[in-house]
Design an enzyme around this catalytic site. Structure first.
Site, short mmCIF file in Angstrom:
data_model
loop_
_atom_site.label_atom_id
_atom_site.label_comp_id
_atom_site.label_asym_id
_atom_site.label_seq_id
_atom_site.Cartn_x
_atom_site.Cartn_y
_atom_site.Cartn_z
N TYR A 1 -36.96 13.57 -18.64
CA TYR A 1 -35.62 13.32 -18.09
C TYR A 1 -35.55 13.71 -16.61
CZ TYR A 1 -30.64 13.83 -17.16
OH TYR A 1 -29.39 13.72 -16.60
N SER B 1 -28.89 13.68 -10.98
CA SER B 1 -28.63 14.99 -11.61
C SER B 1 -29.14 16.08 -10.68
CB SER B 1 -29.39 15.03 -12.94
OG SER B 1 -29.40 16.33 -13.47
#
Ligand SMILES: NC(=O)c1ccc[n+]([C@@H]2O[C@H](COP(=O)([O-])OP(=O)(O)OC[C@H]3O[C@@H](n4cnc5c(N)ncnc54)[C@H](OP(=O)(O)O)[C@@H]3O)[C@@H](O)[C@H]2O)c1
Length: 332
Positions: free
Chosen positions: A176, A163
């Protein structure tokens, strides 16, 4: 004509600009039931992959995608393996399933993942434990289970979905972002190791770093002001991932604006960066009460803005060069 032969220790030229050999390959895609994983499966099928193994928890979605792909590509073999990657034994069970099917995996797509948005104490330990298990532990385990055979064959690929959160802390998605920072570091380390597998070896490791993407990520959770930023389509992300695999680069950030953002993350003072992302991701119910910045943060922000302006002046020229260098393409 030169007669010199390369030393055995010379790093292999990873197949840059040589497409991944999809037709002769079997790919395993985790998190293939929907979103980016399902699009990667469709993109692999469109590129003529020989065999596809689709894995996730939701059997009905896997079956429906498998029928769609078999219908669209009559020569494609598609298998499905249900597994919950939060369970410690899941990677080994997936490996047992592919062995039972008589398949050796040439391309492992570690895409399954999820995030949680909110204040750390409220997200809770159980969810964070599952997140680390799915996003990190199972990804490393699956890589251990499939990469050695690729190295032994001298060809293969691992595509890890991380990401833009990999490049800086993301308050309110703290665990995360930390899992995705792990995936980027892990992938780049393996990429460099795989470059040293000897002349002729072509084992590619790519870390795909999408920014916001229009999927059901986190069960459609809203991520503060970040939601108003431009989102990619899952198709765009999937295509970018396979193009990066074709080039054999260590990582690829989807979208130029996202890439520029990751450069900012490498320049700004880290406290400034963490505060800035806190502003982007602060939950809506906390938006009215942003913390007052202290003097050090104000100075950090002023330095950061100054640096950002200075960088911005040369950015148009430098971004292209930097992107090329980051991709490892300069080694060609
Ligand atoms: N969407 C974004 O904005 C965005 C941005 C950057 C990176 N990413 C990354 O992209 C990847 C794909 O996410 P997405 O956006 O496509 O989200 P998504 O639509 O929610 O898809 C997630 C996939 O992961 C699978 N999965 C989730 N938990 C699992 C578990 N415990 N065991 C096995 N499979 C599991 C899901 O399948 P089942 O529920 O059927 O198991 C689903 O196929 C993730 O790694 C995510 O971190 C997403």
């Amino acid at each position: 004509m030169s007669t010199s032969t390369p030393a055995a220790s010379e790093p292999a030229r990873i197949g840059r600009r040589r497409p991944f050999p999809y037709r002769e390959s079997t790919a395993l895609v985790t998190g293939a039931s929907r979103g980016i994983g399902a699009e990667i499966a469709r993109a692999l099928a469109a590129r003529g992959i020989g065999t596809l193994v689709l894995s996730a928890r939701t059997g009905a979605d896997l079956d429906s995608l498998a029928s769609e792909l078999r219908g669209a590509h009559p020569t494609l073999r598609v298998e499905t393996v249900r597994a919950n990657l939060a369970e410690p034994q899941a990677p080994a069970r997936i490996r047992e399933a592919t062995d039972r099917l008589g398949l050796s995996i040439d391309l492992l797509v570690n895409n399954a993942g999820f995030g949680a948005h909110g204040v750390f104490e409220e997200v809770g330990a159980a969810k964070d434990d599952d997140m680390i298990a799915v996003n990190v532990t199972s990804l490393v385990a699956l890589t251990h289970l499939y990469l050695p055979a690729m190295v032994a064959r001298g060809r293969g690929g691992v595509l890890n979905v991380a990401s833009t959160a990999s490049f800086q802390p993301v308050p309110f998605m703290t665990t995360y972002a930390a899992t995705k920072a792990f995936v980027l570091s892990f992938s780049e380390g393996l990429w460099a190791e795989c470059q040293e597998k000897g002349v002729g070896a072509d084992v590619r490791v790519v870390c795909l770093c999408p920014g916001g993407t229009e999927t059901n990520f986190g069960d459609g959770m809203k991520r503060g002001r970040f939601e108003s930023s431009k989102q990619s389509s899952p198709r765009e992300v999937a295509d970018a991932g396979l193009e990066a695999l074709d080039r054999g680069v260590p990582f690829h950030v989807v979208g130029t604006a996202n890439y520029v953002g990751t450069l900012g993350a490498r320049i700004l003072p880290r406290a400034t960066l963490a505060r800035f992302t806190a502003g982007m991701f602060r939950p809506d119910d906390l938006l009215g009460a942003p913390p007052r910045p202290d003097t050090a943060t104000k100075i950090g922000a002023a330095v950061g803005v100054g640096l950002a302006v200075a960088v911005g002046v040369g950015a148009a020229v430098l971004v292209g060069r930097r992107r090329q260098a980051d991709s490892g393409a300069l080694a060609d």
